[in-house]
Design a protein around this motif. Sequence first.
Motif, mmCIF file in Angstrom:
data_model
loop_
_atom_site.group_PDB
_atom_site.id
_atom_site.type_symbol
_atom_site.label_atom_id
_atom_site.label_comp_id
_atom_site.label_asym_id
_atom_site.label_seq_id
_atom_site.Cartn_x
_atom_site.Cartn_y
_atom_site.Cartn_z
ATOM 1 N N TYR A 79 -5.850 8.902 43.085
ATOM 2 C CA TYR A 79 -6.375 7.541 43.029
ATOM 3 C C TYR A 79 -6.271 6.971 41.611
ATOM 4 C CZ TYR A 79 -9.040 3.342 43.333
ATOM 5 O OH TYR A 79 -9.380 2.005 43.258
ATOM 6 N N VAL A 80 -6.778 7.697 40.627
ATOM 7 C CA VAL A 80 -6.773 7.130 39.270
ATOM 8 C C VAL A 80 -5.356 7.017 38.717
ATOM 9 C CG1 VAL A 80 -9.112 7.924 38.794
ATOM 10 C CG2 VAL A 80 -7.166 9.333 38.053
ATOM 11 N N GLN A 81 -4.420 7.740 39.324
ATOM 12 C CA GLN A 81 -3.029 7.623 38.902
ATOM 13 C C GLN A 81 -2.482 6.220 39.140
ATOM 14 O OE1 GLN A 81 0.401 9.331 41.230
ATOM 15 N NE2 GLN A 81 0.389 10.808 39.545
ATOM 16 N N VAL A 82 -2.999 5.525 40.149
ATOM 17 C CA VAL A 82 -2.458 4.198 40.484
ATOM 18 C C VAL A 82 -2.647 3.220 39.323
ATOM 19 C CG1 VAL A 82 -2.640 2.239 42.045
ATOM 20 C CG2 VAL A 82 -2.657 4.553 42.967
ATOM 21 N N PRO A 83 -3.880 2.927 38.885
ATOM 22 C CA PRO A 83 -3.999 2.011 37.745
ATOM 23 C C PRO A 83 -3.470 2.610 36.447
ATOM 24 C CG PRO A 83 -6.152 2.905 38.314
ATOM 25 C CD PRO A 83 -5.208 3.315 39.401
ATOM 26 N N SER A 84 -3.537 3.937 36.322
ATOM 27 C CA SER A 84 -3.053 4.580 35.092
ATOM 28 C C SER A 84 -1.540 4.435 34.949
ATOM 29 C CB SER A 84 -3.436 6.057 35.079
ATOM 30 O OG SER A 84 -4.840 6.228 35.056
ATOM 31 N N VAL A 96 2.584 -4.995 27.216
ATOM 32 C CA VAL A 96 1.718 -5.753 28.115
ATOM 33 C C VAL A 96 1.702 -5.068 29.473
ATOM 34 C CG1 VAL A 96 2.088 -7.947 26.933
ATOM 35 C CG2 VAL A 96 3.605 -7.292 28.819
ATOM 36 N N SER A 97 0.798 -5.543 30.359
ATOM 37 C CA SER A 97 0.616 -4.889 31.651
ATOM 38 C C SER A 97 0.269 -5.916 32.718
ATOM 39 C CB SER A 97 -0.527 -3.870 31.546
ATOM 40 O OG SER A 97 -0.891 -3.342 32.814
ATOM 41 N N PRO A 98 0.585 -5.606 33.973
ATOM 42 C CA PRO A 98 -0.044 -6.369 35.051
ATOM 43 C C PRO A 98 -1.548 -6.089 35.042
ATOM 44 C CG PRO A 98 1.798 -5.047 35.867
ATOM 45 C CD PRO A 98 1.491 -4.565 34.487
ATOM 46 N N GLU A 99 -2.320 -6.927 35.687
ATOM 47 C CA GLU A 99 -3.740 -6.624 35.844
ATOM 48 C C GLU A 99 -3.903 -5.306 36.587
ATOM 49 O OE1 GLU A 99 -6.867 -9.382 36.872
ATOM 50 O OE2 GLU A 99 -5.394 -10.986 36.929
ATOM 51 N N VAL A 100 -4.902 -4.509 36.185
ATOM 52 C CA VAL A 100 -5.166 -3.249 36.885
ATOM 53 C C VAL A 100 -6.614 -3.177 37.350
ATOM 54 C CG1 VAL A 100 -3.304 -1.915 35.849
ATOM 55 C CG2 VAL A 100 -5.507 -2.039 34.682
ATOM 56 N N SER A 101 -7.255 -4.320 37.519
ATOM 57 C CA SER A 101 -8.577 -4.342 38.138
ATOM 58 C C SER A 101 -8.430 -3.982 39.615
ATOM 59 C CB SER A 101 -9.200 -5.730 37.996
ATOM 60 O OG SER A 101 -8.406 -6.690 38.674
ATOM 61 N N PRO A 102 -9.497 -3.553 40.283
ATOM 62 C CA PRO A 102 -9.376 -3.173 41.697
ATOM 63 C C PRO A 102 -8.792 -4.276 42.578
ATOM 64 C CG PRO A 102 -11.445 -2.373 40.823
ATOM 65 C CD PRO A 102 -10.842 -3.235 39.748
ATOM 66 N N ALA A 103 -9.151 -5.536 42.305
ATOM 67 C CA ALA A 103 -8.645 -6.635 43.139
ATOM 68 C C ALA A 103 -7.152 -6.845 42.985
ATOM 69 C CB ALA A 103 -9.388 -7.924 42.797
ATOM 70 N N GLN A 135 -9.581 -2.933 31.444
ATOM 71 C CA GLN A 135 -9.561 -2.985 32.905
ATOM 72 C C GLN A 135 -9.419 -1.595 33.506
ATOM 73 O OE1 GLN A 135 -6.411 -5.693 33.970
ATOM 74 N NE2 GLN A 135 -7.712 -7.503 33.770
ATOM 75 N N LEU A 136 -8.553 -0.772 32.925
ATOM 76 C CA LEU A 136 -8.388 0.589 33.428
ATOM 77 C C LEU A 136 -9.693 1.364 33.321
ATOM 78 C CD1 LEU A 136 -6.757 2.987 34.479
ATOM 79 C CD2 LEU A 136 -6.065 3.459 32.119
ATOM 80 N N LYS A 137 -10.354 1.260 32.190
ATOM 81 C CA LYS A 137 -11.619 1.984 32.003
ATOM 82 C C LYS A 137 -12.654 1.545 33.029
ATOM 83 C CE LYS A 137 -15.204 3.063 28.603
ATOM 84 N NZ LYS A 137 -15.660 2.882 27.200
ATOM 85 N N GLU A 138 -12.789 0.235 33.219
ATOM 86 C CA GLU A 138 -13.783 -0.269 34.168
ATOM 87 C C GLU A 138 -13.430 0.123 35.600
ATOM 88 O OE1 GLU A 138 -15.967 -4.448 35.503
ATOM 89 O OE2 GLU A 138 -14.431 -4.461 33.945
ATOM 90 N N HIS A 139 -12.142 -0.009 35.963
ATOM 91 C CA HIS A 139 -11.696 0.344 37.310
ATOM 92 C C HIS A 139 -11.975 1.822 37.581
ATOM 93 C CE1 HIS A 139 -8.166 0.047 40.439
ATOM 94 N NE2 HIS A 139 -9.132 0.850 40.863
ATOM 95 N N ALA A 140 -11.528 2.683 36.684
ATOM 96 C CA ALA A 140 -11.692 4.125 36.888
ATOM 97 C C ALA A 140 -13.165 4.512 36.922
ATOM 98 C CB ALA A 140 -10.966 4.891 35.784
ATOM 99 N N PHE A 143 -14.755 3.552 40.250
ATOM 100 C CA PHE A 143 -14.354 4.474 41.311
ATOM 101 C C PHE A 143 -15.041 5.825 41.142
ATOM 102 C CE2 PHE A 143 -11.602 8.091 42.432
ATOM 103 C CZ PHE A 143 -11.584 7.939 43.814
ATOM 104 N N LEU A 144 -14.997 6.387 39.954
ATOM 105 C CA LEU A 144 -15.522 7.727 39.740
ATOM 106 C C LEU A 144 -17.032 7.796 39.925
ATOM 107 C CD1 LEU A 144 -13.351 8.747 36.671
ATOM 108 C CD2 LEU A 144 -13.126 9.570 39.017
ATOM 109 N N ASP A 145 -17.730 6.731 39.564
ATOM 110 C CA ASP A 145 -19.181 6.720 39.741
ATOM 111 C C ASP A 145 -19.574 6.779 41.218
ATOM 112 O OD1 ASP A 145 -19.665 6.644 37.036
ATOM 113 O OD2 ASP A 145 -20.123 4.504 36.954
ATOM 114 N N GLY A 146 -18.696 6.298 42.089
ATOM 115 C CA GLY A 146 -19.001 6.309 43.516
ATOM 116 C C GLY A 146 -18.292 7.397 44.298
ATOM 117 N N TYR A 147 -17.522 8.231 43.617
ATOM 118 C CA TYR A 147 -16.728 9.254 44.301
ATOM 119 C C TYR A 147 -17.597 10.478 44.560
ATOM 120 C CZ TYR A 147 -12.745 12.396 45.190
ATOM 121 O OH TYR A 147 -11.852 13.279 45.748
ATOM 122 N N GLU A 148 -17.889 10.746 45.825
ATOM 123 C CA GLU A 148 -18.734 11.876 46.219
ATOM 124 C C GLU A 148 -17.995 12.704 47.262
ATOM 125 O OE1 GLU A 148 -22.554 10.430 47.402
ATOM 126 O OE2 GLU A 148 -22.981 9.531 45.438
#
Length: 217
Positions: A79-84, A96-103, A135-140, A143-148
Amino acid sequence: MSYTVSRLAEVLADSVSWISVSTAARGPDWVSCEELIAEQQAGGDPTLAWRSAAAADYARDYAIEPPVQVAAMFTLMWYVQVPSLVAGVTTAVTGVSPEVSPAALAFKRHPTAHYPAEVALLSDQVVPLEVAAAQLKEHATTFLDGYEPGVKLGSLQRFGAVDDEVRAAIRLPEEAPHAEDAAAAFGVSLEDKLRTSCCYFYVLPGVAACSTCPRFR
């Protein structure tokens, strides 16, 4: 030089042999990062089927009931590989980068190997390096805070996987004139030879730890 998201999609696809990149998520089986995280935040377990499919393959291939942490950790890393990948590869090449927020991201899994094999860039915004890193830090983190996944994975494992994936992404392009700047922005060192996180694959019968395993520190 100015870049569009379409051009950055080409940069990403040219640098990563195992992934296809588009600017739309059309058809079945696409996973919206935004929807997946929203389901986690609502108390759901949207990666359960993903982890279960991986675990079933390990059970078949190794004739054992695989430890829960193996599929749990691979799914986390995938999962984290996608925005990374999106942020790391494109910033290393272009700055530069495309947006990598979840949306802004969606993906499709490989039908048998389970890793993300297709990525869709859903925003037409191109962001500077520092914004991509934030954006990568916030996205990851979200996700990780809710990954159980049913097994305890320490913070070093969880957040170390993000560092490992973005470091690997920055190293992928053959020509990466902005690699050092990208590494600094994402807070990783390109000099590191060993991973921070472990996939636990070595616990399966007959499997040796990979040469970059953190167990060798």
